[in-house]
Design a protein around this motif. Structure first.
Motif, short mmCIF file in Angstrom:
data_model
loop_
_atom_site.label_atom_id
_atom_site.label_comp_id
_atom_site.label_asym_id
_atom_site.label_seq_id
_atom_site.Cartn_x
_atom_site.Cartn_y
_atom_site.Cartn_z
N ASN A 146 0.82 -1.21 0.00
CA ASN A 146 0.00 0.00 0.00
C ASN A 146 0.86 1.26 0.00
O ASN A 146 0.51 2.26 -0.64
CB ASN A 146 -0.93 -0.01 1.22
CG ASN A 146 -1.93 1.11 1.19
OD1 ASN A 146 -2.57 1.37 0.17
ND2 ASN A 146 -2.08 1.80 2.31
N LYS A 147 1.98 1.21 0.70
CA LYS A 147 2.90 2.36 0.72
C LYS A 147 3.49 2.60 -0.66
O LYS A 147 3.61 3.75 -1.10
CB LYS A 147 4.00 2.11 1.75
CG LYS A 147 4.98 3.26 1.89
CD LYS A 147 6.03 2.96 2.97
CE LYS A 147 7.02 4.11 3.11
NZ LYS A 147 8.05 3.81 4.14
N ASP A 148 3.88 1.53 -1.34
CA ASP A 148 4.42 1.67 -2.69
C ASP A 148 3.36 2.15 -3.67
O ASP A 148 3.68 2.86 -4.64
CB ASP A 148 5.00 0.33 -3.16
CG ASP A 148 6.18 -0.12 -2.30
OD1 ASP A 148 6.80 0.74 -1.65
OD2 ASP A 148 6.45 -1.34 -2.27
N HIS A 149 2.12 1.77 -3.44
CA HIS A 149 1.02 2.18 -4.32
C HIS A 149 0.74 3.68 -4.21
O HIS A 149 0.32 4.31 -5.17
CB HIS A 149 -0.23 1.38 -4.00
CG HIS A 149 -1.40 1.69 -4.88
ND1 HIS A 149 -1.41 1.42 -6.23
CD2 HIS A 149 -2.60 2.28 -4.62
CE1 HIS A 149 -2.56 1.82 -6.76
NE2 HIS A 149 -3.30 2.33 -5.80
N GLY A 150 0.97 4.25 -3.04
CA GLY A 150 0.79 5.68 -2.86
C GLY A 150 -0.56 6.04 -2.25
O GLY A 150 -1.47 5.22 -2.17
N ASN A 151 -0.66 7.29 -1.82
CA ASN A 151 -1.89 7.81 -1.24
C ASN A 151 -2.98 7.89 -2.30
O ASN A 151 -2.75 8.38 -3.40
CB ASN A 151 -1.62 9.18 -0.62
CG ASN A 151 -2.84 9.77 0.04
OD1 ASN A 151 -3.65 10.44 -0.60
ND2 ASN A 151 -2.99 9.54 1.32
#
Length: 279
Positions: A91-96
């Protein structure tokens, strides 16, 4: 204090304090700018849109192939914990989600402005791809806020408007203490200083620690559980019990890891895409 919407959006994390009147004929207002807060690890929550993130299935397969020993509930919890760690990184790599919407919209507007004087077929195909990407990010954002809010504001037709997003940002500070006034009337700012003031206040209010004397429990009448209750408490946790508990999960919730391990709260829906993968 009165200000326009632009000012409030620029200082969402700011605070206004009303000072004592004193000799003046009005109360002075003290505005404290947003301060750097100590970062705390947020509770992990699974959202349905994460299922469509590229690499989701690989993450689940990797987490669920973790080698671990022990009873079934220990293995289940260990692999669920590994799933949380890998999904958090995914989720962090996917971004906000909101930032992804803003970036997709900005990229589409940039291409469309360039297309005013250029009708190249390549730009048309690029515009089509960017429109699809924007729509996909909008669906992610809508799903995220709908599941996070846990209310039916979209079903009632209120819409995914800017007011709702501003309220979400404003609520971030609602239950936080940024500043306190000490006994001398001085304003103290900062989490640690405010915590020390609160601790000292209640220590002085409640007094020193009181040493409790021990007492005999033999003469105390206590309720005793039945044999059936004792058997139920000592029952062995099986795969069928874990699966049945997962099936009780309510829809459109965003449970954390510990919530899933609590038998009183096993909501179904937020992890409905994981049930058949995990078990």
């Amino acid at each position: 204090m009165v200000a326009n919407g632009v000012w409030f959006n620029s200082f969402i994390e700011g605070n206004v304090f009303v000072k004592r009147r004193g000799i003046m004929d009005h109360n002075a207002l003290l505005f404290v700018e947003p301060m750097h807060l100590q970062k705390h690890n947020k509770l992990f929550q699974f959202f349905n849109f994460m299922i469509d993130i590229p690499g989701f299935q690989d993450v689940i397969s990797k987490a669920w192939s973790l080698e671990c020993n022990g009873p079934c509930y220990v293995r289940f919890f260990s692999r669920l914990k590994e799933t949380k760690r890998l999904l958090r990184q995914l989720n962090k790599d996917h971004g906000n989600v909101s930032s992804n919407v803003s970036n997709a919209r900005a990229n589409l507007e940039e291409v469309q402005l360039y297309m005013i004087n250029n009708t190249d077929i390549t730009l048309l195909n690029l515009e089509k791809d960017l429109i699809n990407k924007l729509n996909a990010t909008l669906v992610e954002e809508e799903s995220f806020f709908l599941q996070k809010s846990r209310v039916n504001w979209m079903e009632l037709g209120d819409g995914n408007n800017s007011f709702f997003h501003h309220q979400c940002k404003a609520n971030w500070n609602r239950n936080k203490v940024f500043s306190l006034e000490d006994n001398l009337g001085n304003m103290v700012h900062g989490q640690l200083l405010c915590a020390n003031i609160a601790i000292n206040y209640f220590e002085n209010l409640l007094g020193p620690d009181i040493t409790h004397s021990s007492f005999d429990l033999n003469n105390v009448e206590c309720k005793v559980i039945t044999e059936a209750q004792a058997t139920s408490l000592c029952a062995t946790v099986t795969d069928a019990i874990i699966y049945a508990t997962l099936k009780k999960m309510k829809k459109n919730k965003a449970p954390g890891l510990m919530a899933l391990m609590s038998n009183s709260y096993w909501p179904h829906g937020a992890l409905q895409g994981l049930i058949f993968v995990l078990l």
